[in-house]
Design a protein around this motif. Structure first.
Motif, PDB file in Angstrom:
ATOM      1  N   PRO A 136       6.206  28.201  13.700  1.00 48.81           N
ATOM      2  CA  PRO A 136       6.589  28.813  12.418  1.00 48.81           C
ATOM      3  C   PRO A 136       6.787  27.818  11.279  1.00 48.81           C
ATOM      4  O   PRO A 136       6.882  28.213  10.125  1.00 48.81           O
ATOM      5  CB  PRO A 136       7.902  29.527  12.736  1.00 48.81           C
ATOM      6  N   TYR A 137       6.855  26.517  11.592  1.00 48.06           N
ATOM      7  CA  TYR A 137       7.142  25.516  10.543  1.00 48.06           C
ATOM      8  C   TYR A 137       5.918  24.695  10.137  1.00 48.06           C
ATOM      9  O   TYR A 137       6.072  23.614   9.582  1.00 48.06           O
ATOM     10  CB  TYR A 137       8.240  24.565  11.016  1.00 48.06           C
ATOM     11  N   MET A 138       4.728  25.183  10.401  1.00 44.21           N
ATOM     12  CA  MET A 138       3.547  24.398  10.032  1.00 44.21           C
ATOM     13  C   MET A 138       3.506  24.117   8.523  1.00 44.21           C
ATOM     14  O   MET A 138       2.935  23.128   8.087  1.00 44.21           O
ATOM     15  CB  MET A 138       2.254  25.127  10.442  1.00 44.21           C
ATOM     16  N   TRP A 139       4.119  24.978   7.741  1.00 42.00           N
ATOM     17  CA  TRP A 139       4.134  24.761   6.282  1.00 42.00           C
ATOM     18  C   TRP A 139       5.059  23.602   5.897  1.00 42.00           C
ATOM     19  O   TRP A 139       4.953  23.066   4.810  1.00 42.00           O
ATOM     20  CB  TRP A 139       4.549  26.035   5.546  1.00 42.00           C
ATOM     21  N   VAL A 140       5.964  23.202   6.799  1.00 42.47           N
ATOM     22  CA  VAL A 140       6.800  22.025   6.512  1.00 42.47           C
ATOM     23  C   VAL A 140       6.031  20.754   6.878  1.00 42.47           C
ATOM     24  O   VAL A 140       6.103  19.748   6.189  1.00 42.47           O
ATOM     25  CB  VAL A 140       8.124  22.057   7.313  1.00 42.47           C
ATOM     26  N   CYS A 141       5.258  20.835   7.964  1.00 42.13           N
ATOM     27  CA  CYS A 141       4.680  19.590   8.471  1.00 42.13           C
ATOM     28  C   CYS A 141       3.355  19.210   7.841  1.00 42.13           C
ATOM     29  O   CYS A 141       3.020  18.039   7.798  1.00 42.13           O
ATOM     30  CB  CYS A 141       4.638  19.609   9.989  1.00 42.13           C
ATOM     31  N   LYS A 142       2.591  20.154   7.295  1.00 39.46           N
ATOM     32  CA  LYS A 142       1.303  19.779   6.691  1.00 39.46           C
ATOM     33  C   LYS A 142       1.486  19.427   5.207  1.00 39.46           C
ATOM     34  O   LYS A 142       1.926  20.263   4.416  1.00 39.46           O
ATOM     35  CB  LYS A 142       0.288  20.923   6.813  1.00 39.46           C
ATOM     36  N   PRO A 143       1.137  18.201   4.836  1.00 40.60           N
ATOM     37  CA  PRO A 143       1.365  17.782   3.438  1.00 40.60           C
ATOM     38  C   PRO A 143       0.467  18.509   2.433  1.00 40.60           C
ATOM     39  O   PRO A 143       0.787  18.568   1.247  1.00 40.60           O
ATOM     40  CB  PRO A 143       1.039  16.284   3.463  1.00 40.60           C
ATOM     41  N   HIS A 144      -0.637  19.068   2.930  1.00 39.05           N
ATOM     42  CA  HIS A 144      -1.633  19.674   2.017  1.00 39.05           C
ATOM     43  C   HIS A 144      -1.066  20.769   1.120  1.00 39.05           C
ATOM     44  O   HIS A 144      -1.567  20.996   0.035  1.00 39.05           O
ATOM     45  CB  HIS A 144      -2.783  20.260   2.824  1.00 39.05           C
ATOM     46  N   TYR A 145      -0.046  21.476   1.604  1.00 40.07           N
ATOM     47  CA  TYR A 145       0.516  22.574   0.790  1.00 40.07           C
ATOM     48  C   TYR A 145       1.286  22.051  -0.414  1.00 40.07           C
ATOM     49  O   TYR A 145       1.646  22.802  -1.294  1.00 40.07           O
ATOM     50  CB  TYR A 145       1.468  23.425   1.627  1.00 40.07           C
ATOM     51  N   TYR A 146       1.566  20.753  -0.408  1.00 34.92           N
ATOM     52  CA  TYR A 146       2.461  20.203  -1.434  1.00 34.92           C
ATOM     53  C   TYR A 146       1.733  19.372  -2.502  1.00 34.92           C
ATOM     54  O   TYR A 146       2.361  18.658  -3.252  1.00 34.92           O
ATOM     55  CB  TYR A 146       3.566  19.366  -0.766  1.00 34.92           C
ATOM     56  N   TYR A 147       0.392  19.465  -2.522  1.00 40.94           N
ATOM     57  CA  TYR A 147      -0.357  18.776  -3.583  1.00 40.94           C
ATOM     58  C   TYR A 147      -0.582  19.760  -4.729  1.00 40.94           C
ATOM     59  O   TYR A 147      -1.374  20.686  -4.596  1.00 40.94           O
ATOM     60  CB  TYR A 147      -1.727  18.291  -3.094  1.00 40.94           C
TER      61      TYR A 147
END
Ligand SMILES: [Zn+2]
Length: 588
Positions: free
Chosen positions: A494-505
């Motif tokens: 459920p936390y893949m959105w925390v671990c992948k940096p791509h969502y934060y560019y």
């Protein structure tokens, strides 16, 4: 096994380097002054555009030579403070060019007969795509004052949120009990345990990882809401139909192509589910694969290569494709273009840097003799060969978008992998296939789940901020949809959105589908190669040469390939589906 950078500069202290640094500074000043004088009126448009292009090509030629020397020096010697300072200095210098670039964009946007002007000159015609793209994108620019304000506000907005997320994930320590001890380990170390041979270690690492995210989830969620909120506001103000529309424009891709590719991907999901279920069965799971066993290593590859053997293997198999490709690789090995030896202070992984200005490339890898290392070398050589095919193009015409960036590299990797499979024992074949399917699963199935997640995220963010619980729920739903019964639905991530940096560019949204495009486009080309044989080879070089000056659909069209048709993507996926069937039959 070490490269030589002498062809760029003898050293930072050399006269040549010092002289070019000064010239770089002067040229920036000149461009700023010249743009200020010339982009206020519309007389002599042809001469002005030609002069601007000439200046830009000339400047970047010089600039990238300096920057590459700094970056490459740094990559093999992380503690080289001189190199670090120079890289930072150069990057800061380049931002000064933002102003003249905006001026040019706005000026081009106001030039009514741009097409006519382009048609009237040979050198302009050569840059028609570049100019028309600037005009097209110029429509979405706001006033100069607004653009400057946005650029400044970003540093306290999305860029600040990105930095916070980077800080959170790079300093997060995971509490874990391994090797008979309670430890606090950095997140990447624990995530890397997913590849451990020991199943208990993989499971423990996954549980500890999820637990650790609880400490940062609220802050990460706030970052994500902040970044995506800003993206939506700007996208609306600029007049884009949607964030996805902007991403597609930046990728020189269209919605029709994306839809065709996604449709074919969805059709292929059941085959991937069969692969995951087979892997689950082999690891002793009944309800599909638990998330923590997705990267479990399987089989045993005993193939070992010395560096010399790796060279021979690559050159020999590249030659079965074309002499040009083999000669390029041979040259790279012989002329000191590769830094392959792992050593202290050198960065990990691998990359290829194309030095357009001197028509060479440099490849960094950390060669230890495994088959994977050989495959990585072949991959990077593909990037180098792509650069080689672009040597005769101007700097402005050799910049290709992200989706097409991995074409040549994956193509070369495929040549090497197919060759290795032919020579491998059954156990080795199984291991090679499994590791390649594991990679393909990430690029097709996981990327699809990320695309679903980000689509839903944008939809809901339009209405307001999302809570951590909502983000987790969207992620789990996306994984269920993409992985189907291949994964155990009770053990997802459920936390893949925390671990992948791509969502934060903030400047690169939907940084997911280009990966799928890259893999499938390369595989599709390989399928064409199998069909067309030697005729394909020349067309392929030509295709690589125009990647910087056409839309992606037009690049593909030069080979008679229609990427807006689902069938093209189906033929790419068929290659992977066949591998899945072979994988399953090997363990019947
Ligand atoms: Zn690559």
């Amino acid at each position: 096994m070490r490269w030589s950078l002498d062809a760029l500069y003898p050293s930072f202290d050399s006269e040549e380097f010092q002289r070019d640094m000064e010239r770089c500074e002067e040229e920036i000043k000149e461009i700023i002054q010249w743009s200020g004088e010339n982009f206020t009126t519309y007389d002599h448009p042809l001469e002005k555009i030609a002069a601007y292009i000439k200046r830009q090509n000339h400047f970047f030629h010089l600039y990238t030579r300096l920057l590459s020397f700094g970056e490459l020096s740094l990559s093999v010697s992380a503690k080289d403070e001189r190199a670090l300072r120079i890289v930072e200095q150069l990057e800061a210098k380049e931002t000064e060019l933002a102003k003249p670039m905006v001026m040019f964009q706005k000026w081009i946007g106001g030039l009514e007969n741009l097409e006519e002007v382009i048609e009237s000159s040979g050198s302009l015609k050569e840059h028609a795509f570049y100019l028309m793209e600037i005009k097209k994108n110029g429509k979405y620019l706001l006033s100069e004052a607004e653009e400057i304000l946005i650029a400044k506000m970003k540093n306290t907005g999305s860029n600040a949120w990105s930095k916070l997320q980077e800080l959170l994930s790079s300093t997060l320590l995971v509490d874990i009990h391994v090797d008979g001890e309670d430890k606090k380990l950095p997140l990447p170390v624990v995530r890397n345990m997913a590849y451990a041979k020991d199943s208990d270690r993989r499971k423990k690492a996954y549980e500890a990882e999820l637990k650790a995210y609880e400490k940062v989830a609220e802050s990460s969620g706030a970052s994500l809401n902040g970044i995506k909120g800003e993206v939506i506001t700007l996208s609306r103000m600029r007049g884009y139909g949607s964030v996805l529309e902007k991403t597609l424009m930046d990728s020189r891709m269209d919605q029709e192509t994306l839809d065709a590719m996604l449709t074919a991907m969805v059709e292929s999901l059941p085959a991937f589910h069969r692969y995951y279920r087979k892997k689950a069965e082999l690891l002793g799971h009944e309800n599909g694969l638990p998330f923590y066993d997705m990267f479990a290593p399987m089989g045993d590859v005993k193939m070992e290569f010395t560096y010399e053997e790796a060279k021979d293997f690559i050159v020999k198999n590249f030659r079965s494709f074309s002499d040009a490709l083999a000669d390029y690789a041979d040259h790279a090995f012989e002329k000191g273009w590769i830094d392959a030896e792992p050593r202290e202070g050198k960065r990990g992984g691998a990359f290829c840097s194309n030095l357009h200005g001197i028509k060479e490339s440099r490849i960094l890898s950390n060669f230890t003799g495994t088959f994977n290392d050989v495959s990585t070398l072949a991959h990077e050589m593909g990037h180098g060969y792509h650069g080689h095919c672009l040597n005769e193009e101007s700097y402005l015409n050799s910049d290709y978008p992200m989706p097409i960036a991995e074409t040549a590299s994956i193509f070369c990797e495929t040549i090497i992998q197919k060759a290795a499979l032919k020579e491998a024992s059954e156990e080795e074949r199984f291991a090679i296939l499994e590791s390649s399917l594991m990679g393909a699963g990430q690029v097709i199935v996981d990327i699809y789940s990320r695309f679903l997640f980000e689509s839903e995220l944008f939809k809901r963010r339009e209405e307001g901020s999302l809570s951590v619980e909502e983000l987790k729920e969207i992620m789990v739903n996306a994984q269920k949809q993409a992985y189907g019964n291949g994964l155990d639905h009770n053990i997802l991530h459920p936390y893949m959105w925390v671990c992948k940096p791509h969502y934060y560019y903030a400047s690169a949204n939907f940084y997911n589908f280009p990966y799928a495009f890259g893999l499938l486009f390369a595989k599709g080309l390989y399928a064409e190669y199998l069909k067309r044989g030697t005729k394909f080879v020349q067309e392929y070089d030509q295709l690589l040469a125009i990647t910087g000056k056409r839309s992606i659909a037009d690049v593909a069209a030069t080979m008679g390939i229609d990427i807006r048709k689902i069938d093209f993507w189906r033929s790419s996926l068929k290659i992977i589906e066949e591998d899945i069937e072979t994988f399953i039959s090997l363990k019947k």
